[in-house]
Design an enzyme around this catalytic site. Structure first.
Site, mmCIF file in Angstrom:
data_model
loop_
_atom_site.group_PDB
_atom_site.id
_atom_site.type_symbol
_atom_site.label_atom_id
_atom_site.label_comp_id
_atom_site.label_asym_id
_atom_site.label_seq_id
_atom_site.Cartn_x
_atom_site.Cartn_y
_atom_site.Cartn_z
ATOM 1 N N ASP A 16 -10.089 0.525 0.885
ATOM 2 C CA ASP A 16 -11.440 0.857 0.861
ATOM 3 C C ASP A 16 -11.603 2.279 1.139
ATOM 4 O O ASP A 16 -10.439 2.810 1.867
ATOM 5 C CB ASP A 16 -12.385 -0.185 1.998
ATOM 6 C CG ASP A 16 -13.779 0.394 1.815
ATOM 7 O OD1 ASP A 16 -14.345 0.772 0.706
ATOM 8 O OD2 ASP A 16 -14.182 0.273 2.897
ATOM 9 N N ASP A 18 -14.831 4.219 2.616
ATOM 10 C CA ASP A 18 -15.837 4.581 3.672
ATOM 11 C C ASP A 18 -15.487 3.643 4.990
ATOM 12 O O ASP A 18 -15.393 2.535 4.925
ATOM 13 C CB ASP A 18 -16.894 4.450 3.186
ATOM 14 C CG ASP A 18 -17.646 5.262 2.181
ATOM 15 O OD1 ASP A 18 -17.245 6.446 1.868
ATOM 16 O OD2 ASP A 18 -18.436 4.661 1.322
#
Length: 252
Positions: A16, A18
């Protein structure tokens, strides 16, 4: 410190963005808080927006799905609208677009840098020849990666733009992680996924990834494990600094 799996044992590691690679989650959090606080006040919605709302309804999801989920938690329904809606439109898309204006302004004004520990892990994986990808719900992923100076490290970037184009379900559905693995040409059962969001961990678990790593940037160790994280770390530097255990060959 407990031994951690050697991530170079896996065919690929999917990250991922953020809150895992870059601290953009903090920018997202502030942008959401500012926008929803103003909206809730104007519409006299209660209870007021809190930081917990971010983790429960917004974190890891596609922008418009997050807006709909949060409004639904307050028993508020508005028309979905269209991604082209202006920021003044009282639709799911219009509200989501308001938040993005704030996010883009902060990103361009202040820039972004990857977490040092995440960069160290990327260096170690690159040295071992391990393939890496980004799996992000954000439509800003490409811009963030370029601003952080790490775009060229990833063979595949599965982001919110692609997810919307291809009609892929938002996290916690497995679609985006599974599609990113397909784009890389690897099997989820021989790959690892790294997430900080509860919805993202659930997505990777549903996609049957061999290893799902939770990074606790605020969601909480217990909550990450509850949705299926196999291990939880505070920072990805732990994979570089800590002794690693020789894991068995991931099963297909």
């Amino acid at each position: 410190m407990e031994s951690l799996p050697d991530l170079t044992d896996y065919d690929a590691v999917l990250f991922d963005l953020d809150g895992v690679l870059t601290p953009t989650a903090e920018v997202h959090m502030h942008a959401w808080e500012s926008m929803f606080t103003e909206l809730f006040t104007a519409w006299e919605i209660s209870p007021p927006y809190t930081e917990r709302d971010y983790f429960d309804h917004l974190d890891g999801k596609k922008r418009y799905d997050g807006v709909a989920a949060l409004l639904r938690s307050r028993d508020v329904e508005v028309p979905w609208g269209d991604p082209s809606d202006p920021v003044t439109a009282d639709t799911v898309c219009g509200i989501g677009n308001r938040k993005n204006v704030v996010f883009e302004r902060v990103l361009r004004a202040e820039g972004i840098a990857p977490y040092p520990g995440s960069l160290a892990l990327l260096d170690a994986l690159a040295a071992a020849g391990t393939t890496v990808a980004v799996v992000s719900s954000s439509k800003n992923a490409e811009e963030v990666l370029r601003a952080a100076g790490i775009r060229d490290r990833f063979a595949v970037v599965m982001d919110g733009v692609i997810a919307e184009r291809d009609h892929l379900a938002s996290k916690p559905a497995p679609d985006v992680f599974v599609e990113a693995a397909r784009m890389l040409g690897v099997e989820p059962g021989r790959s690892a996924a790294v997430e900080d969001a509860l919805s993202g961990v659930a997505s990777a678990v549903a996609g049957e990834f061999s290893l799902v790593v939770g990074v606790d940037r605020g969601a909480g160790d217990e909550a990450l494990r509850h949705v299926g994280a196999h291990i939880v770390v505070k920072d990805l530097a732990e994979f570089v600094a800590a002794p690693t255990e020789t894991s068995e060959e991931p099963t297909a």
